[in-house]
Design a protein around this motif. Structure first.
Motif, PDB file in Angstrom:
ATOM      1  N   ASN A  68     -36.569 -16.763 -58.287  1.00 14.26           N
ATOM      2  CA  ASN A  68     -36.350 -18.075 -58.890  1.00 14.26           C
ATOM      3  C   ASN A  68     -37.319 -18.331 -60.044  1.00 14.26           C
ATOM      4  OD1 ASN A  68     -35.075 -20.822 -58.777  1.00 14.26           O
ATOM      5  ND2 ASN A  68     -37.179 -21.432 -58.305  1.00 14.26           N
ATOM      6  N   THR A  86     -24.800 -21.095 -49.454  1.00 13.03           N
ATOM      7  CA  THR A  86     -26.072 -20.410 -49.578  1.00 13.03           C
ATOM      8  C   THR A  86     -26.545 -19.969 -48.203  1.00 13.03           C
ATOM      9  OG1 THR A  86     -27.235 -22.517 -49.424  1.00 13.03           O
ATOM     10  CG2 THR A  86     -26.751 -21.686 -51.625  1.00 13.03           C
ATOM     11  N   PRO A 124     -35.413 -22.301 -53.104  1.00 16.17           N
ATOM     12  CA  PRO A 124     -34.316 -21.446 -53.603  1.00 16.17           C
ATOM     13  C   PRO A 124     -33.629 -20.717 -52.462  1.00 16.17           C
ATOM     14  CG  PRO A 124     -36.468 -20.483 -54.088  1.00 16.17           C
ATOM     15  CD  PRO A 124     -36.723 -21.880 -53.608  1.00 16.17           C
ATOM     16  N   THR A 149     -31.008 -15.756 -59.778  1.00 15.65           N
ATOM     17  CA  THR A 149     -30.408 -16.205 -58.526  1.00 15.65           C
ATOM     18  C   THR A 149     -30.087 -14.976 -57.681  1.00 15.65           C
ATOM     19  OG1 THR A 149     -29.382 -18.128 -59.573  1.00 15.65           O
ATOM     20  CG2 THR A 149     -28.444 -17.399 -57.475  1.00 15.65           C
TER      21      THR A 149
END
Length: 249
Positions: free
Chosen positions: A166, A245, A46, A171
């Motif tokens: 996660n 990200t 994640p 998120t």
């Protein structure tokens, strides 16, 4: 005369050679620095989202106080903005249910800012988990359900934070542009900081009492953002095309 020109030519060549060596040496160390910079996880782990592709998201953190939140909500209402996202601390929400209700009733997206506003990187896994769950429980009791986004309270997070979030169905969302409003640098400075906003940016602002100039700067901030792109909530930004990200050590 010819000897004079030859000697200087050699010096020029030597100078250029030294410059080139210096350049490639610097490039080498820069490349090594990039290669050895800790990444925020792998593609299978994640990650925290810090930027989208389309639209601009205006986000507010609230961790304490109830003096500044009202005027900020007044500005958003006057400017007919309903697409901002608020990250609320659970301990703050418990103390100010009326303001929480107003945020909810105005249709703003709400995310968790944890409960006790502690640095997750300094807590054990179970304490991080309990803090997040406690914040979600507070929001749920206020009829704010299906919270899907989390902002680490102090802005600091690591792989552990991402994995814990996660597993809880959350998120982690950071930001790509910091208005620095919490420093109270002056209304003009806050507005100037947000002028850098581009498509996909997630802007960090505050509605806590530490940010005493945010409400005054907000009308100009909103106008600037609308000139760049459409204001959207984080959930829309995240779903609207590609997201960037960030990787953590």
């Amino acid at each position: 005369m010819n000897f004079f020109i030859t000697v200087n030519g050699r010096k020029v060549k030597q100078g250029l050679f030294i410059v080139l060596i210096s350049f490639f040496t610097a490039l080498f160390f820069f490349s090594q620095s990039i290669l050895h910079t800790p990444v925020f996880g792998t593609k299978d782990e994640p990650k925290a989202i810090y930027k989208g592709e389309k639209g601009i998201s205006l986000t507010f953190n609230i961790g304490w106080g109830d003096v500044q939140a009202g005027p900020i909500l007044d500005v958003l209402e006057k400017k007919e903005v309903r697409s901002a996202t608020f990250f609320l601390s659970g301990s703050w929400a418990e103390k100010h249910p009326d303001t929480v209700k107003r945020i909810k009733d105005m249709g703003f997206e709400i995310g968790s800012l944890g409960y006790a506003y502690e640095d997750y990187t300094e807590l054990e896994d179970e304490k991080v988990r309990r803090d997040i769950l406690r914040s979600l429980d507070v929001l749920k009791k206020m009829d704010i359900k299906d919270v899907t986004i989390l902002r680490s309270p102090t802005g600091h997070f690591d792989k552990r934070t991402l994995k814990i979030a996660n597993k809880l169905g959350l998120t982690v969302v950071h930001w790509s542009l910091n208005s620095q409003d919490w420093k109270n640098p002056g209304v003009n400075v806050i507005v100037k900081n947000v002028q850098k906003a581009q498509k996909g940016d997630i802007i960090l602002m505050h509605a806590s009492d530490s940010a005493t100039q945010t409400a005054e700067a907000l009308p100009a901030v909103i106008s600037q953002i609308k000139e760049k792109d459409q204001l959207v909530t984080l959930s829309i930004l995240i779903a609207n095309g590609k997201v960037k990200t960030t990787l953590v050590p």
